[in-house]
Write a protein that holds these residues in place. Structure first.
Motif, mmCIF file in Angstrom:
data_model
loop_
_atom_site.group_PDB
_atom_site.id
_atom_site.type_symbol
_atom_site.label_atom_id
_atom_site.label_comp_id
_atom_site.label_asym_id
_atom_site.label_seq_id
_atom_site.Cartn_x
_atom_site.Cartn_y
_atom_site.Cartn_z
ATOM 1 N N ASP A 139 1.550 -5.408 -10.179
ATOM 2 C CA ASP A 139 2.376 -4.178 -9.576
ATOM 3 C C ASP A 139 1.489 -2.955 -9.782
ATOM 4 O O ASP A 139 1.264 -2.462 -10.682
ATOM 5 C CB ASP A 139 3.760 -4.133 -10.683
ATOM 6 C CG ASP A 139 4.278 -2.661 -10.101
ATOM 7 O OD1 ASP A 139 3.951 -2.231 -9.149
ATOM 8 O OD2 ASP A 139 5.513 -2.495 -10.689
ATOM 9 N N LEU A 140 0.573 -2.739 -8.519
ATOM 10 C CA LEU A 140 -0.313 -1.902 -8.402
ATOM 11 C C LEU A 140 0.173 -0.406 -8.870
ATOM 12 O O LEU A 140 -0.675 0.267 -9.655
ATOM 13 C CB LEU A 140 -1.206 -1.783 -7.277
ATOM 14 C CG LEU A 140 -1.753 -2.921 -6.817
ATOM 15 C CD1 LEU A 140 -2.213 -3.069 -5.373
ATOM 16 C CD2 LEU A 140 -3.169 -2.828 -7.936
ATOM 17 N N SER A 141 1.343 -0.205 -8.654
ATOM 18 C CA SER A 141 2.000 1.151 -8.767
ATOM 19 C C SER A 141 2.102 1.427 -10.314
ATOM 20 O O SER A 141 2.073 2.731 -10.902
ATOM 21 C CB SER A 141 3.208 1.325 -8.208
ATOM 22 O OG SER A 141 4.264 0.420 -8.552
ATOM 23 N N ASN A 142 1.962 0.301 -11.255
ATOM 24 C CA ASN A 142 2.115 0.603 -12.580
ATOM 25 C C ASN A 142 0.878 -0.090 -13.361
ATOM 26 O O ASN A 142 1.036 -0.661 -14.433
ATOM 27 C CB ASN A 142 3.338 -0.232 -13.149
ATOM 28 C CG ASN A 142 4.517 0.678 -12.879
ATOM 29 O OD1 ASN A 142 4.772 1.665 -13.156
ATOM 30 N ND2 ASN A 142 5.510 -0.089 -12.152
ATOM 31 N N THR A 143 0.024 -0.207 -12.682
ATOM 32 C CA THR A 143 -1.260 -0.872 -13.249
ATOM 33 C C THR A 143 -2.526 0.225 -13.307
ATOM 34 O O THR A 143 -2.884 1.083 -12.623
ATOM 35 C CB THR A 143 -1.844 -1.841 -12.331
ATOM 36 O OG1 THR A 143 -0.974 -2.687 -12.223
ATOM 37 C CG2 THR A 143 -3.407 -2.459 -12.628
ATOM 38 N N ILE A 144 -3.018 -0.005 -14.682
ATOM 39 C CA ILE A 144 -4.160 0.919 -15.074
ATOM 40 C C ILE A 144 -5.421 -0.223 -15.013
ATOM 41 O O ILE A 144 -5.568 -0.927 -15.867
ATOM 42 C CB ILE A 144 -4.047 1.662 -16.424
ATOM 43 C CG1 ILE A 144 -3.018 2.567 -16.574
ATOM 44 C CG2 ILE A 144 -5.637 2.307 -16.685
ATOM 45 C CD1 ILE A 144 -2.764 2.980 -18.013
ATOM 46 N N PHE A 145 -6.187 0.040 -13.986
ATOM 47 C CA PHE A 145 -7.412 -0.938 -13.664
ATOM 48 C C PHE A 145 -8.597 -0.461 -14.259
ATOM 49 O O PHE A 145 -9.071 0.683 -14.115
ATOM 50 C CB PHE A 145 -7.495 -0.902 -12.251
ATOM 51 C CG PHE A 145 -8.640 -1.921 -11.876
ATOM 52 C CD1 PHE A 145 -8.519 -3.288 -12.143
ATOM 53 C CD2 PHE A 145 -9.685 -1.508 -10.826
ATOM 54 C CE1 PHE A 145 -9.677 -3.914 -11.849
ATOM 55 C CE2 PHE A 145 -10.763 -2.403 -10.564
ATOM 56 C CZ PHE A 145 -10.789 -3.596 -11.107
ATOM 57 N N VAL A 146 -9.255 -1.473 -15.117
ATOM 58 C CA VAL A 146 -10.379 -1.124 -15.940
ATOM 59 C C VAL A 146 -11.565 -2.143 -15.384
ATOM 60 O O VAL A 146 -11.254 -3.390 -15.639
ATOM 61 C CB VAL A 146 -10.283 -1.366 -17.441
ATOM 62 C CG1 VAL A 146 -11.445 -1.052 -18.068
ATOM 63 C CG2 VAL A 146 -8.842 -0.395 -18.064
#
Length: 285
Positions: A139-146
């Motif tokens: 769910d990209l809207s709730n994702t912190i991408f590292v």
């Protein structure tokens, strides 16, 4: 600028005034190549050398049509002042993290034009992107991408350690957020796995079994050996790498290692919004 002032003295790029074709055979990581090309096309166009066709030869394979689609449009730089053109040439040369010593000096008015014409994701990239999102329930809207690359990158710049990434992660409101980690190095993966995080990785993207970057192995081993070792083809790996930039672009927040995505991701976003960008070690832009 004359054409000879724009093109490298090396033989890995050419421009045909007859066909208006820019060709690159540069051997590097793909995001380094993309940043390089965006800068060169901008300089060509702003100095009266229009580009209609882009060719990217990557280890003796043409990859532009695999990864991108071109929009049929004329590039117009009438809104770019002479001062902006000079600044772009002098201050945004190639560096270890993309273009310029300070990525915040990027002129999106210039780079947006090149992105809009030449760097639209291909149908294959978009299909791969959709599949990765669905199969990993992201769910990209709730994702912190590292994005925490290491391997051979550690020989080019000082890289953040896991604690440095955690400081940034913990500065963000983590309520109902998931951490999506992309790394090419088991040392980084093991470090994150030891933390108490709501963490996932993209299972389809392999991790290097050595300290070599994948772009080095793309050159050193053949297609069959690469597929045997990593269970995907070289084309599939390149598609996945392009998908990562889209994931970084569309995530709630993205934290990017000091490297070429530091420049490329803001360029395809057209802004620095929601990007945490490392320069060296824990020095944030």
């Amino acid at each position: 600028m004359n054409l000879s002032d724009i093109l490298s003295l090396h033989e890995y790029e050419t421009y045909s005034q007859e066909t208006k074709t820019y060709s690159s055979t540069r051997d590097s990581g793909i995001y380094s190549i993309f940043n390089w090309i965006i800068r060169k096309i901008a300089l060509l166009e702003m100095n009266g050398f229009p580009v209609d066709t882009l060719k990217i030869d990557y280890h003796n394979q043409e990859i532009y049509d695999l990864l991108f689609e071109k929009k049929e449009c004329e590039l117009n730089f009438l809104d770019i002042s002479d001062e902006e053109k000079i600044f772009f040439k002098e201050k945004l040369d190639t560096t270890g993290w993309g273009l310029g010593d300070d990525v915040k000096l990027l002129n999106f008015k210039i780079t947006n034009k090149i992105i809009n014409k030449f760097f639209n994701p291909s149908k294959l990239v978009l299909e791969c992107y959709d599949n990765l999102i669905k199969s990993n329930n992201i769910d990209l809207s709730n994702t912190i991408f590292v994005w925490a690359r290491s391997t051979d990158k550690s020989g080019e710049t000082r890289l953040p350690n896991v604690e440095d990434y955690l400081k940034v992660i913990n500065s963000i409101n983590l309520s109902n957020k998931e951490i999506l980690l992309q790394t090419d190095d088991y040392r980084i993966l093991n470090g994150f796995n030891g933390c108490n995080l709501n963490l996932k990785t993209i299972k389809e993207i392999p991790i290097s079994g050595t300290l070599k970057g994948f772009h080095i192995e793309m050159n050193e081993i053949g297609n069959d050996s690469f597929k045997s070792k990593y269970k995907i083809t070289k084309d599939e790996y390149l598609l996945q790498m392009c998908c990562l930039s889209l994931i970084a672009k569309n995530s709630y927040k993205s934290i990017l290692y000091p490297g070429n995505p530091t420049t490329y991701v803001p360029m395809i976003k057209g802004s620095f919004n929601d990007c945490y960008l490392f320069k060296n070690e824990n020095q944030l832009f």
